[in-house]
Motif scaffolding. Structure first.
Motif, PDB file in Angstrom:
ATOM      1  N   ILE A 218      61.222  36.876  33.530  1.00 36.60           N
ATOM      2  CA  ILE A 218      60.135  37.701  32.975  1.00 36.60           C
ATOM      3  C   ILE A 218      60.436  38.059  31.524  1.00 36.60           C
ATOM      4  O   ILE A 218      59.620  37.889  30.636  1.00 36.60           O
ATOM      5  CB  ILE A 218      59.949  38.988  33.803  1.00 36.60           C
ATOM      6  N   LEU A 219      61.658  38.535  31.276  1.00 37.81           N
ATOM      7  CA  LEU A 219      62.024  38.913  29.920  1.00 37.81           C
ATOM      8  C   LEU A 219      62.161  37.705  29.001  1.00 37.81           C
ATOM      9  O   LEU A 219      61.931  37.810  27.798  1.00 37.81           O
ATOM     10  CB  LEU A 219      63.319  39.720  29.932  1.00 37.81           C
ATOM     11  N   GLN A 222      58.779  37.035  27.570  1.00 35.44           N
ATOM     12  CA  GLN A 222      58.490  38.079  26.588  1.00 35.44           C
ATOM     13  C   GLN A 222      59.314  37.862  25.323  1.00 35.44           C
ATOM     14  O   GLN A 222      58.813  38.031  24.210  1.00 35.44           O
ATOM     15  CB  GLN A 222      58.830  39.455  27.172  1.00 35.44           C
ATOM     16  N   LYS A 253      65.721  46.446  34.764  1.00 27.93           N
ATOM     17  CA  LYS A 253      64.910  45.350  34.224  1.00 27.93           C
ATOM     18  C   LYS A 253      63.427  45.698  34.111  1.00 27.93           C
ATOM     19  O   LYS A 253      62.771  45.370  33.126  1.00 27.93           O
ATOM     20  CB  LYS A 253      65.077  44.097  35.093  1.00 27.93           C
ATOM     21  N   LYS A 254      62.888  46.362  35.125  1.00 24.74           N
ATOM     22  CA  LYS A 254      61.445  46.655  35.111  1.00 24.74           C
ATOM     23  C   LYS A 254      61.079  47.591  33.965  1.00 24.74           C
ATOM     24  O   LYS A 254      60.093  47.366  33.251  1.00 24.74           O
ATOM     25  CB  LYS A 254      61.019  47.260  36.455  1.00 24.74           C
ATOM     26  N   THR A 256      62.828  48.108  31.241  1.00 20.38           N
ATOM     27  CA  THR A 256      63.080  47.416  29.978  1.00 20.38           C
ATOM     28  C   THR A 256      61.936  46.476  29.642  1.00 20.38           C
ATOM     29  O   THR A 256      61.493  46.390  28.490  1.00 20.38           O
ATOM     30  CB  THR A 256      64.408  46.635  30.045  1.00 20.38           C
ATOM     31  N   SER A 257      61.440  45.776  30.647  1.00 21.02           N
ATOM     32  CA  SER A 257      60.288  44.888  30.446  1.00 21.02           C
ATOM     33  C   SER A 257      59.078  45.678  29.970  1.00 21.02           C
ATOM     34  O   SER A 257      58.345  45.243  29.070  1.00 21.02           O
ATOM     35  CB  SER A 257      59.971  44.151  31.748  1.00 21.02           C
ATOM     36  N   ARG A 258      58.883  46.864  30.539  1.00 20.67           N
ATOM     37  CA  ARG A 258      57.770  47.722  30.146  1.00 20.67           C
ATOM     38  C   ARG A 258      57.918  48.168  28.680  1.00 20.67           C
ATOM     39  O   ARG A 258      56.954  48.188  27.917  1.00 20.67           O
ATOM     40  CB  ARG A 258      57.718  48.941  31.063  1.00 20.67           C
ATOM     41  N   GLU A 261      57.227  45.234  26.198  1.00 20.00           N
ATOM     42  CA  GLU A 261      55.798  44.944  25.992  1.00 20.00           C
ATOM     43  C   GLU A 261      55.244  45.695  24.780  1.00 20.00           C
ATOM     44  O   GLU A 261      54.333  45.212  24.102  1.00 20.00           O
ATOM     45  CB  GLU A 261      55.004  45.342  27.237  1.00 20.00           C
TER      46      GLU A 261
END
Length: 386
Positions: A218-219, A222, A253-254, A256-258, A261
């Motif tokens: 996911i990252l 991004q 991770k979640k 950090t992904s947020r 964005e």
């Protein structure tokens, strides 16, 4: 003139000898009044500023109050203190100065320029959820090392400040790695002896040492989109990767992904900064930075607008950059604290068979790279603006 400016005029921003014990004694004496939260400590040779700022921007996107202390500065002392996505105002600096004076009283005068700035950061960032301190020259010989640490972050370690840190890579690395907290992360892009030493020190100190690793899928997507959007050179890609892995360590991770964005461009001056289509500036000023710039501009011929202090390894820096240099243009300016290598650069350029001349102006038909210390870049940009 402000009280902060008055105080700084008494201090030299350059120093020949680092004495961490002044700051250590001062902190031991006053730490109950300073009450700073455990810091995230960024230590290394190159990439500290951008790694710390990327991490700061990520954590801010998660709703935290975040302070980032970095050094040196380009134009104003305020740049060293980045609080909640902004450089602190003159008013906040003055209030912090008065608070620090009320705590330390006459002892304030004992602090060096850097020590004063470091202690001022403890006042400015007192209410922050995360406090990120970038080490200055070293690790154990550094005012930032006296504070309790939540996490140590080690960027790439290479040769610089040999007169203070040691003549071998292992000596330099040991000086920096010895300040390792109980929890630490280090970039894997290191010489093997640095990574081996980090592992050994972690074992001795009973620290949990993490290595910056490949990002999850996911990252990664991004990451690719962000790199393309902001056209990041390799060294900034690497520093962003370390910041993201540090954020994952802190927030998962979640989250950090947020945060990723919403991440905007790096908000930090002088890191391979594009001024216009033909002019870049970089404050790296050592061999590791030179290698990163070679990778950025390879297959291009540039004018290198350059100067250096005599204690730098000028030969290795120019040798590294030689394949991309058309002409070295020596930018001369006055520095009342340290001697510049004006004539030595001409001698080394001749030895390396690189065309070299005094700076007279920019060539509109060629990319120019201003490369050197913060002072050099500051003076060049001020002259350019004028």
């Amino acid at each position: 003139m402000s009280k902060v400016s008055e105080f700084l005029l008494k201090k030299s921003s350059n120093y020949d000898k680092i004495d961490r014990f002044v700051a250590f004694r001062m902190y031991e004496k006053y730490k109950k009044k300073l009450k700073i939260k455990p810091i995230i400590h960024i230590v290394g040779t190159n990439g500290k500023g951008s790694t710390g700022r990327y991490l700061t921007q990520l954590l801010y996107q998660l709703g935290y109050k975040v302070g980032h202390y970095t050094s040196p500065h380009l134009f104003s002392f305020n740049e060293r203190f980045y609080l909640n996505s902004k450089i602190v105002s003159d008013q906040k600096l003055e209030i912090a100065h008065q608070k620090l004076l009320n705590i330390l009283k006459n002892d304030l005068e004992e602090l060096s320029y850097f020590e004063y700035a470091t202690f001022l950061a403890t006042i400015l960032f007192k209410e922050c959820d995360y406090i990120i301190f970038e080490a200055g020259v070293g690790g154990e010989y550094d005012a930032t090392s006296i504070f309790d640490k939540k996490l140590s972050v080690f960027t790439r370690i290479g040769f610089d400040h040999k007169e203070l840190l040691g003549n071998t890579l292992k000596d330099i690395a040991r000086t920096k790695l010895k300040v390792m907290a109980k929890k630490a992360i280090i970039t894997k892009k290191q010489e093997k002896e640095v990574l081996d030493l980090a592992k050994h020190i972690a074992y001795i100190k009973k620290s949990k040492l993490y290595y910056s690793d490949s990002l999850n899928n996911i990252l990664k997507k991004q990451f690719e989109n962000y790199v393309m959007k902001y056209q990041l050179p390799d060294f900034l890609k690497h520093n962003l990767d370390l910041a993201l892995n540090t954020c994952i360590l802190l927030e998962g991770k979640k989250r950090t992904s947020r945060a990723f964005e919403k991440l905007k461009a790096l908000n930090l001056l002088g890191r391979c900064q594009k001024i216009n289509s033909k002019l870049y500036v970089d404050v790296g000023h050592n061999q590791m930075a030179a290698k990163a710039l070679y990778e950025r501009f390879q297959n291009t011929k540039i004018d290198l607008i350059y100067n250096s202090y005599l204690d730098k390894d000028i030969f290795e820096i120019l040798k590294t950059l030689k394949p991309i240099i058309d002409t070295i243009k020596i930018y001369k300016y006055e520095d009342k604290y340290r001697e510049l290598a004006n004539n030595r650069i001409f001698f080394i350029a001749k030895e390396l068979n690189i065309k070299c001349e005094d700076f007279q102006g920019l060539n509109a038909n060629r990319i120019s790279l201003v490369f050197g210390s913060f002072v050099l870049v500051e003076k060049f940009l001020k002259e350019l603006c004028e």
